[in-house]
Write a protein that holds these residues in place. Structure first.
Motif, PDB file in Angstrom:
ATOM      1  N   TYR A 196       0.818  -1.212   0.000  1.00 12.95           N
ATOM      2  CA  TYR A 196       0.000   0.000   0.000  1.00 12.95           C
ATOM      3  C   TYR A 196       0.856   1.269   0.000  1.00 12.95           C
ATOM      4  CZ  TYR A 196      -3.645   3.294   0.956  1.00 12.95           C
ATOM      5  OH  TYR A 196      -4.487   4.357   0.851  1.00 12.95           O
TER       6      TYR A 196
ATOM      7  N   SER B 141       2.886  15.286   4.576  1.00 11.88           N
ATOM      8  CA  SER B 141       1.704  15.283   3.733  1.00 11.88           C
ATOM      9  C   SER B 141       0.722  14.189   4.153  1.00 11.88           C
ATOM     10  CB  SER B 141       2.095  15.099   2.261  1.00 11.88           C
ATOM     11  OG  SER B 141       0.979  15.439   1.450  1.00 11.88           O
ATOM     12  N   ALA B 142      -0.539  14.359   3.749  1.00 12.38           N
ATOM     13  CA  ALA B 142      -1.584  13.403   4.143  1.00 12.38           C
ATOM     14  C   ALA B 142      -1.355  12.063   3.467  1.00 12.38           C
ATOM     15  CB  ALA B 142      -2.949  13.941   3.699  1.00 12.38           C
TER      16      ALA B 142
ATOM     17  N   ALA C 268      -2.755   7.793   3.960  1.00  7.80           N
ATOM     18  CA  ALA C 268      -3.777   7.058   4.701  1.00  7.80           C
ATOM     19  C   ALA C 268      -3.154   5.835   5.378  1.00  7.80           C
ATOM     20  CB  ALA C 268      -4.862   6.617   3.733  1.00  7.80           C
TER      21      ALA C 268
ATOM     22  N   SER D 265      -5.100  13.114   6.838  1.00  7.30           N
ATOM     23  CA  SER D 265      -5.881  12.599   5.720  1.00  7.30           C
ATOM     24  C   SER D 265      -7.320  12.269   6.118  1.00  7.30           C
ATOM     25  CB  SER D 265      -5.232  11.310   5.198  1.00  7.30           C
ATOM     26  OG  SER D 265      -6.138  10.606   4.378  1.00  7.30           O
TER      27      SER D 265
ATOM     28  N   GLN E 113      -6.916  17.437   5.355  1.00  6.99           N
ATOM     29  CA  GLN E 113      -6.978  17.111   3.926  1.00  6.99           C
ATOM     30  C   GLN E 113      -8.330  16.466   3.644  1.00  6.99           C
ATOM     31  OE1 GLN E 113      -6.805  13.508   2.807  1.00  6.99           O
ATOM     32  NE2 GLN E 113      -7.641  14.365   0.927  1.00  6.99           N
TER      33      GLN E 113
ATOM     34  N   TYR F 244     -11.208  14.810   1.076  1.00 11.08           N
ATOM     35  CA  TYR F 244     -11.746  14.253  -0.170  1.00 11.08           C
ATOM     36  C   TYR F 244     -13.220  14.633  -0.143  1.00 11.08           C
ATOM     37  CZ  TYR F 244      -7.796  11.179  -1.338  1.00 11.08           C
ATOM     38  OH  TYR F 244      -6.576  10.672  -1.703  1.00 11.08           O
TER      39      TYR F 244
ATOM     40  N   LEU G 298      -9.254   6.687  -6.947  1.00 13.37           N
ATOM     41  CA  LEU G 298      -7.853   6.429  -6.624  1.00 13.37           C
ATOM     42  C   LEU G 298      -7.226   5.608  -7.745  1.00 13.37           C
ATOM     43  CD1 LEU G 298      -7.643   5.981  -2.763  1.00 13.37           C
ATOM     44  CD2 LEU G 298      -7.479   8.016  -4.160  1.00 13.37           C
TER      45      LEU G 298
ATOM     46  N   SER H 224       1.113  18.610  -7.229  1.00 11.27           N
ATOM     47  CA  SER H 224       1.276  17.232  -6.761  1.00 11.27           C
ATOM     48  C   SER H 224       0.617  16.266  -7.730  1.00 11.27           C
ATOM     49  CB  SER H 224       0.620  17.076  -5.381  1.00 11.27           C
ATOM     50  OG  SER H 224       0.620  15.702  -4.966  1.00 11.27           O
TER      51      SER H 224
ATOM     52  N   ASP I  44       4.814  18.588  -3.611  1.00  9.72           N
ATOM     53  CA  ASP I  44       5.280  17.358  -2.961  1.00  9.72           C
ATOM     54  C   ASP I  44       5.609  16.348  -4.048  1.00  9.72           C
ATOM     55  OD1 ASP I  44       1.903  16.350  -2.019  1.00  9.72           O
ATOM     56  OD2 ASP I  44       3.028  15.938  -3.835  1.00  9.72           O
TER      57      ASP I  44
ATOM     58  N   GLY J 240       8.498  12.863  -4.307  1.00  9.04           N
ATOM     59  CA  GLY J 240       9.895  12.529  -4.593  1.00  9.04           C
ATOM     60  C   GLY J 240      10.920  13.255  -3.757  1.00  9.04           C
TER      61      GLY J 240
ATOM     62  N   ARG K 265      13.374  13.652  -0.986  1.00  9.04           N
ATOM     63  CA  ARG K 265      14.057  12.723  -0.093  1.00  9.04           C
ATOM     64  C   ARG K 265      15.301  13.356   0.550  1.00  9.04           C
ATOM     65  NH1 ARG K 265       9.912  10.943  -1.284  1.00  9.04           N
ATOM     66  NH2 ARG K 265       9.291   8.816  -1.917  1.00  9.04           N
TER      67      ARG K 265
ATOM     68  N   GLY L  42       5.986  19.105   0.737  1.00  9.52           N
ATOM     69  CA  GLY L  42       5.431  18.037   1.567  1.00  9.52           C
ATOM     70  C   GLY L  42       6.128  16.719   1.288  1.00  9.52           C
ATOM     71  N   LEU L  43       6.193  15.888   2.329  1.00 10.01           N
ATOM     72  CA  LEU L  43       6.728  14.535   2.164  1.00 10.01           C
ATOM     73  C   LEU L  43       5.669  13.553   2.657  1.00 10.01           C
ATOM     74  CD1 LEU L  43       9.284  16.476   3.293  1.00 10.01           C
ATOM     75  CD2 LEU L  43      10.512  14.371   2.803  1.00 10.01           C
ATOM     76  N   GLY L  44       5.425  12.505   1.871  1.00 12.02           N
ATOM     77  CA  GLY L  44       4.424  11.501   2.269  1.00 12.02           C
ATOM     78  C   GLY L  44       5.100  10.240   2.753  1.00 12.02           C
TER      79      GLY L  44
HETATM   80  C1  LIG Z   1       2.281   7.271  -0.147  1.00  8.38           C
HETATM   81  C2  LIG Z   1       0.848   7.675   0.021  1.00  8.38           C
HETATM   82  C3  LIG Z   1       0.432   8.921  -0.443  1.00  8.38           C
HETATM   83  C4  LIG Z   1      -0.896   9.322  -0.299  1.00  8.38           C
HETATM   84  C5  LIG Z   1      -1.828   8.439   0.314  1.00  8.38           C
HETATM   85  C6  LIG Z   1      -1.437   7.184   0.794  1.00  8.38           C
HETATM   86  C7  LIG Z   1      -0.093   6.809   0.635  1.00  8.38           C
HETATM   87  C8  LIG Z   1       0.320   5.456   1.149  1.00  8.38           C
HETATM   88  N1  LIG Z   1      -3.158   8.825   0.367  1.00  8.38           N
HETATM   89  S1  LIG Z   1      -4.245   7.812  -0.367  1.00  8.38           S
HETATM   90  O1  LIG Z   1      -4.522   6.763   0.572  1.00  8.38           O
HETATM   91  O2  LIG Z   1      -5.416   8.575  -0.746  1.00  8.38           O
HETATM   92  O3  LIG Z   1      -3.574   7.342  -1.585  1.00  8.38           O
HETATM   93  C9  LIG Z   1      -3.431  10.157   0.388  1.00  8.38           C
HETATM   94  C10 LIG Z   1      -4.624  10.695   0.979  1.00  8.38           C
HETATM   95  O4  LIG Z   1      -5.353  10.023   1.718  1.00  8.38           O
HETATM   96  N2  LIG Z   1      -4.921  12.009   0.721  1.00  8.38           N
HETATM   97  C11 LIG Z   1      -4.093  12.818  -0.041  1.00  8.38           C
HETATM   98  O5  LIG Z   1      -4.398  13.982  -0.268  1.00  8.38           O
HETATM   99  N3  LIG Z   1      -2.909  12.342  -0.538  1.00  8.38           N
HETATM  100  C12 LIG Z   1      -2.556  11.056  -0.293  1.00  8.38           C
HETATM  101  N4  LIG Z   1      -1.319  10.600  -0.683  1.00  8.38           N
HETATM  102  C13 LIG Z   1      -0.395  11.514  -1.424  1.00  8.38           C
HETATM  103  C14 LIG Z   1       0.506  12.299  -0.464  1.00  8.38           C
HETATM  104  O6  LIG Z   1      -0.243  13.276   0.232  1.00  8.38           O
HETATM  105  C15 LIG Z   1       1.614  13.023  -1.234  1.00  8.38           C
HETATM  106  O7  LIG Z   1       1.025  13.765  -2.288  1.00  8.38           O
HETATM  107  C16 LIG Z   1       2.661  12.057  -1.780  1.00  8.38           C
HETATM  108  O8  LIG Z   1       2.905  11.018  -0.867  1.00  8.38           O
HETATM  109  C17 LIG Z   1       3.971  12.805  -2.033  1.00  8.38           C
HETATM  110  O9  LIG Z   1       4.917  11.943  -2.597  1.00  8.38           O
HETATM  111  P1  LIG Z   1       6.050  11.221  -1.719  1.00  8.38           P
HETATM  112  O10 LIG Z   1       5.391  10.020  -1.099  1.00  8.38           O
HETATM  113  O11 LIG Z   1       7.094  10.863  -2.718  1.00  8.38           O
HETATM  114  O12 LIG Z   1       6.538  12.192  -0.682  1.00  8.38           O
END
Ligand SMILES: Cc1cc2c(cc1C)[n+](S(=O)(=O)[O-])c1c(=O)[nH]c(=O)nc-1n2C[C@H](O)[C@H](O)[C@H](O)COP(=O)(O)O
Length: 500
Positions: A136, A188-189, A191, A218, A244, A246, A278, A361, A399, A401, A403, A420-422
């Motif tokens: 995931y 960053s958000a 889940a 999130s 954040q 949806y 998604l 993003s 956001d 990439g 690192r 932002g970093l996720g």
């Molecule tokens: C890795 C990851 C990213 C998710 C993310 C879940 C994961 C596991 N989820 S997702 O369940 O919908 O896909 C969200 C989310 O809840 N809401 C959102 O705005 N961005 C979501 N993102 C995007 C996140 O906010 C950043 O835009 C993204 O992670 C930036 O890239 P890096 O991971 O390379 O830092």
């Protein structure tokens, strides 16, 4: 009454196990018995997973995926039958050899003091996450080209450092939407943080709050919004957080979420617009999130195999348009930021429709594959905003990439307000919890401070395009034949070492 009471079946495991079909489906969660028969077709996670646990205790699979209040949000009162009387007999789960090796790696996990960079967090997390969590977190859309391009694009930007500047004191502080932050990056958000660590988004809240960094919460968080907000209070002081959103097909629910976010002291409302549904994340789908399902449902009942992502996204409204942003502005005083903007024209529209910010993003490559790297979009956006004298009208974040401190620095030089970093923080939290989150923040701050010093700049506001050379940024030529001698001599950095 006695006769009546006697005729009501006791909610014992034996009784519960009799209700195990799609027309009569009971499940136990956290010691409570629920009748999910009418809820079954509405379950965002699909029918299969509920049928897998029909007549059984589903607590273990439920807890890492759902915020605790999910049952109150989704279930009617009459679905709640009451407390289980007695206990299900524990059936020892068969432990696979891979699981034994994974647990051994957890025991031998490197100490946090040996972690030197964000890549180390990813490496350790990849070794210890469960297959579901790994799929995931790491997955991205289709061939994951954008996932890799998000980071690779930074390699096409080089610096023009200044020398003989007094760089004894470097100040990383700045403001996001008018609120001070100790450094120009945020979490960053993402889940389902509980898939990687039992404290989920709460340990991220604690870590960011202690380091005075903003956390974006999130809509799909695995902890409830309120417990994440409560988790950010350190010595009575709330950490800086954004919500954040949806936008839900049920707009009343969206309105309630927005009002509650404002009541709980959010500093911004980030509306994610790059995910009307998604993305197609095959790593995640392969895990068939309901993995070991052996439910023999006939085909017409079955949704196509959906990983966690698809399962979680069925409520997102794909019909959202710019006028909805104007409507949301009437519902809240929070600054509104549009997250998931991927072309310069939409930044102009965001200004036109009253947004205070955008996040360039592509959802970490998890949505439309072959979307451009946000850093490349930033290099297109800022000159246009300056030409139209609109650069002070909106805060541009990005956001994807990120690192390294140098990635952050390049974005700031090109005009980003912050980045932002996720995944970086999902990995840090999964591997080391709150302390991992704090260490990741400290490492990025240390790198950024060092990089600014060597660039010859001491304040964020003094960074500009003169410090970067983006002439190669759009040059996506095929990689020039490598100089094998040089390449052969070069030894790549070693990964962090696991203890014997
Ligand atoms: C890795 C990851 C990213 C998710 C993310 C879940 C994961 C596991 N989820 S997702 O369940 O919908 O896909 C969200 C989310 O809840 N809401 C959102 O705005 N961005 C979501 N993102 C995007 C996140 O906010 C950043 O835009 C993204 O992670 C930036 O890239 P890096 O991971 O390379 O830092």
């Amino acid at each position: 009454n006695n006769i009546q009471l006697d005729s009501i079946p006791k909610l014992t495991p034996e009784e519960v196990s009799k209700h195990s079909t799609k027309d009569d489906l009971w499940v136990v969660i956290n010691g409570q018995v629920y009748d999910l028969t009418t809820f079954l077709p509405k379950h965002p996670g699909g029918q299969k997973i509920l049928l897998k646990y029909a007549g059984k205790d589903a607590t273990k699979i439920f807890v890492p995926i759902h915020p605790p209040n999910a049952l109150d949000v989704y279930l009617s009162e009459d679905a709640k039958l009451g407390p289980l009387v007695g206990e299900f007999e524990e059936i020892p789960e068969e432990i696979t050899p891979e699981e034994i090796e994974r647990l051994d790696r957890i025991d031998r996990k490197p100490s946090l003091s040996n972690v030197l960079n964000i890549h180390d967090f990813e490496y350790v997390a990849r070794q210890i996450l469960t297959p579901n969590a790994l799929a995931y977190y790491t997955s991205a859309a289709d061939d994951e080209v954008t996932l890799r391009e998000n980071h690779n694009a930074y390699h096409r930007i080089f610096f023009n450092p200044k020398v003989l500047v007094d760089v004894s004191k470097v100040d990383l502080s700045t403001k996001f939407l008018g609120v001070p932050t100790s450094a120009p990056f945020y979490v960053s958000a993402t889940a389902l943080a509980k898939l990687g660590h039992e404290d989920g988004e709460i340990s991220i809240a604690r870590g960011t709050s202690k380091e005075n960094i903003t956390q974006m919460i999130s809509t799909l968080a695995s902890c409830s919004f309120d417990e994440i907000v409560d988790g950010s209070f350190i010595d009575g002081k709330q950490g800086s957080q954004w919500y954040q959103l949806y936008i839900n097909t049920d707009r009343n629910l969206t309105e309630t979420q927005i009002k509650h976010a404002e009541e709980r002291g959010m500093n911004g409302l980030f509306i994610t617009v790059d995910a009307p549904s998604l993305g197609h994340r095959e790593r995640d789908m392969k895990m068939k999130f309901e993995a070991e399902l052996d439910v023999d449902l006939n085909a017409d009942d079955l949704e196509t195999n959906q990983g966690a992502s698809k399962a979680l996204s069925s409520f997102i409204d794909p019909s959202v348009v710019w006028k909805d942003i104007e409507h949301i502005r009437t519902l809240t005083k929070l600054p509104i930021v549009i997250k998931g903007v991927q072309r310069k024209e939409d930044v102009l529209l965001a200004i036109q429709h009253g947004a205070q910010g955008v996040v360039l993003s592509n959802h970490g490559g998890r949505q439309l594959d072959f979307s451009k790297a946000p850093i490349e979009v930033l290099a297109e956006v800022m000159p246009l905003l300056r030409e139209k004298q609109l650069d002070s009208k909106i805060e541009v974040y990005l956001d994807g990439g990120i690192r390294r401190g140098t990635d952050i620095l390049k974005a700031l030089c090109l005009g980003a307000k912050g980045v932002g970093l996720g995944r970086a923080f999902l990995y840090a939290n999964s591997a080391y919890g709150e302390n991992g989150v704090r260490k990741a923040i400290q490492l990025l701050k240390d790198e950024l401070e060092m990089d600014m010093r060597l660039l010859g700049v001491t304040r964020i506001q003094d960074l500009d395009e003169s410090f970067v050379d983006v002439s190669a940024l759009k040059d996506r030529t095929v990689i020039v034949a490598p100089d094998y001698l040089y390449k052969g001599n070069y030894e790549s950095l070693d990964h962090i070492q696991f203890r014997e």
